[in-house]
Design a protein around this motif. Sequence first.
Motif, PDB file in Angstrom:
ATOM      1  N   ARG A 144      -1.498 -11.466  20.412  1.00  0.00           N
ATOM      2  CA  ARG A 144      -2.550 -12.306  21.503  1.00  0.00           C
ATOM      3  C   ARG A 144      -2.082 -11.908  22.806  1.00  0.00           C
ATOM      4  N   HIS A 145      -2.113 -10.703  23.281  1.00  0.00           N
ATOM      5  CA  HIS A 145      -1.646 -10.578  24.677  1.00  0.00           C
ATOM      6  C   HIS A 145      -2.484  -9.251  25.138  1.00  0.00           C
ATOM      7  N   GLY A 146      -2.955  -9.170  26.260  1.00  0.00           N
ATOM      8  CA  GLY A 146      -3.779  -7.833  26.800  1.00  0.00           C
ATOM      9  C   GLY A 146      -5.155  -8.030  26.126  1.00  0.00           C
ATOM     10  N   ASP A 147      -5.753  -6.745  26.199  1.00  0.00           N
ATOM     11  CA  ASP A 147      -6.982  -6.530  25.725  1.00  0.00           C
ATOM     12  C   ASP A 147      -6.847  -6.112  24.397  1.00  0.00           C
ATOM     13  N   THR A 148      -7.434  -6.931  23.583  1.00  0.00           N
ATOM     14  CA  THR A 148      -7.302  -6.921  21.901  1.00  0.00           C
ATOM     15  C   THR A 148      -8.852  -6.436  21.342  1.00  0.00           C
ATOM     16  N   LEU A 149      -9.985  -6.115  21.955  1.00  0.00           N
ATOM     17  CA  LEU A 149     -11.104  -6.005  21.541  1.00  0.00           C
ATOM     18  C   LEU A 149     -11.106  -4.959  20.732  1.00  0.00           C
ATOM     19  N   THR A 150     -10.329  -3.520  21.343  1.00  0.00           N
ATOM     20  CA  THR A 150     -10.497  -2.276  20.581  1.00  0.00           C
ATOM     21  C   THR A 150      -9.681  -2.403  19.416  1.00  0.00           C
ATOM     22  N   LEU A 151      -9.039  -3.543  19.253  1.00  0.00           N
ATOM     23  CA  LEU A 151      -7.970  -3.549  18.063  1.00  0.00           C
ATOM     24  C   LEU A 151      -8.832  -4.364  16.719  1.00  0.00           C
ATOM     25  N   GLY A 155       0.762  -1.206   0.294  1.00  0.00           N
ATOM     26  CA  GLY A 155       0.050  -0.200   0.075  1.00  0.00           C
ATOM     27  C   GLY A 155       0.757   1.339  -0.035  1.00  0.00           C
ATOM     28  N   ALA A 156       0.151   2.317   0.190  1.00  0.00           N
ATOM     29  CA  ALA A 156       0.746   3.730   0.031  1.00  0.00           C
ATOM     30  C   ALA A 156       1.830   3.949   1.487  1.00  0.00           C
ATOM     31  N   CYS A 157       1.505   3.532   2.488  1.00  0.00           N
ATOM     32  CA  CYS A 157       2.472   3.759   3.565  1.00  0.00           C
ATOM     33  C   CYS A 157       2.881   2.490   4.300  1.00  0.00           C
ATOM     34  N   THR A 158       3.637   2.669   5.535  1.00  0.00           N
ATOM     35  CA  THR A 158       4.012   1.631   6.227  1.00  0.00           C
ATOM     36  C   THR A 158       2.932   1.121   7.002  1.00  0.00           C
ATOM     37  N   LEU A 159       2.701  -0.203   7.301  1.00  0.00           N
ATOM     38  CA  LEU A 159       1.751  -0.680   8.283  1.00  0.00           C
ATOM     39  C   LEU A 159       1.843  -0.129   9.619  1.00  0.00           C
ATOM     40  N   ALA A 160       2.888   0.394  10.015  1.00  0.00           N
ATOM     41  CA  ALA A 160       2.995   1.039  11.368  1.00  0.00           C
ATOM     42  C   ALA A 160       2.227   2.188  11.262  1.00  0.00           C
ATOM     43  N   ALA A 161       2.392   3.056  10.006  1.00  0.00           N
ATOM     44  CA  ALA A 161       1.670   4.295  10.192  1.00  0.00           C
ATOM     45  C   ALA A 161       0.251   4.102   9.690  1.00  0.00           C
ATOM     46  N   ALA A 162      -0.223   3.096   8.963  1.00  0.00           N
ATOM     47  CA  ALA A 162      -1.485   2.950   8.725  1.00  0.00           C
ATOM     48  C   ALA A 162      -2.502   2.186   9.883  1.00  0.00           C
ATOM     49  N   TYR A 163      -1.783   1.521  10.557  1.00  0.00           N
ATOM     50  CA  TYR A 163      -2.528   0.781  11.744  1.00  0.00           C
ATOM     51  C   TYR A 163      -1.518   1.153  13.033  1.00  0.00           C
ATOM     52  N   PRO A 164      -1.673   2.161  13.529  1.00  0.00           N
ATOM     53  CA  PRO A 164      -0.686   2.491  14.744  1.00  0.00           C
ATOM     54  C   PRO A 164      -1.085   1.661  16.051  1.00  0.00           C
ATOM     55  N   GLY A 165      -2.429   1.329  16.093  1.00  0.00           N
ATOM     56  CA  GLY A 165      -2.872   0.706  17.302  1.00  0.00           C
ATOM     57  C   GLY A 165      -2.429  -0.664  17.371  1.00  0.00           C
ATOM     58  N   LEU A 166      -2.536  -1.364  16.196  1.00  0.00           N
ATOM     59  CA  LEU A 166      -1.951  -2.754  16.071  1.00  0.00           C
ATOM     60  C   LEU A 166      -0.280  -2.693  16.267  1.00  0.00           C
ATOM     61  N   TYR A 167       0.242  -1.793  15.713  1.00  0.00           N
ATOM     62  CA  TYR A 167       1.842  -1.488  15.761  1.00  0.00           C
ATOM     63  C   TYR A 167       2.156  -1.559  17.215  1.00  0.00           C
ATOM     64  N   ASN A 168       1.561  -0.627  17.762  1.00  0.00           N
ATOM     65  CA  ASN A 168       1.916  -0.436  19.263  1.00  0.00           C
ATOM     66  C   ASN A 168       1.574  -1.673  20.164  1.00  0.00           C
ATOM     67  N   HIS A 169       0.643  -2.704  19.803  1.00  0.00           N
ATOM     68  CA  HIS A 169       0.105  -3.562  20.341  1.00  0.00           C
ATOM     69  C   HIS A 169       1.226  -4.782  20.179  1.00  0.00           C
ATOM     70  N   SER A 170       1.986  -4.875  19.150  1.00  0.00           N
ATOM     71  CA  SER A 170       2.507  -5.905  18.671  1.00  0.00           C
ATOM     72  C   SER A 170       3.787  -6.145  19.521  1.00  0.00           C
ATOM     73  N   LYS A 171       4.231  -7.528  19.761  1.00  0.00           N
ATOM     74  CA  LYS A 171       5.279  -7.846  20.584  1.00  0.00           C
ATOM     75  C   LYS A 171       6.433  -7.709  19.934  1.00  0.00           C
ATOM     76  N   ARG A 172       6.491  -8.134  18.725  1.00  0.00           N
ATOM     77  CA  ARG A 172       7.738  -8.062  17.804  1.00  0.00           C
ATOM     78  C   ARG A 172       7.522  -7.059  16.793  1.00  0.00           C
ATOM     79  N   LEU A 220      -6.640  -5.085   8.482  1.00  0.00           N
ATOM     80  CA  LEU A 220      -5.353  -5.393   7.857  1.00  0.00           C
ATOM     81  C   LEU A 220      -5.169  -6.983   7.423  1.00  0.00           C
ATOM     82  N   ASN A 221      -5.941  -7.861   7.962  1.00  0.00           N
ATOM     83  CA  ASN A 221      -5.804  -9.317   7.617  1.00  0.00           C
ATOM     84  C   ASN A 221      -6.536  -9.295   6.174  1.00  0.00           C
TER      85      ASN A 221
END
Length: 163
Positions: free
Chosen positions: A71-78, A35-52, A85-86
Amino acid sequence: MPPCNSEDMALFAAATTVTIGDGSTALFWHSRWLGACTLAAAYPGLYNHSKRKKRTVREAIRDDTWIKDLRHGDTLTLLPDFIRLNRQITTAATVFSDGTQDTIRWNQEAKGQYTARSAYAMQFQGRLRSTMDDLVWKTWASGNIKFFAWLLMMDRLWTNDRL
């Protein structure tokens, strides 16, 4: 895909496009491979929640490891971002070509090769050129007077009211 936030996007990511070969070099979150930008910029919530955050595209997509990293913590808001993204990854249907390296193309040059000149021009793209620069730098005066005039134009003189 959500719009890219230009504040979050790094200059390099904005100026390059990554083509996936074997997927072992391009980073899942930090490369512009989908896509047009990095996934970290497009999905900041998922990026911040990701372990790796430094997984390559190949590592992340194989066995849906990027999902396991969430798969950790509260993921309902994500959930809405996760579904988007999937879907985007599934629609792209990335195929890895073993033996072919990932390639990075510099979008600012026709040949696709990085040049310092094009990077510099990109940083000042859209900037209005002032004729005041010519008045300061092209006049006949000593260097210290030119510098003083430039500081005056830039409102950088430390006068009493600024102190």
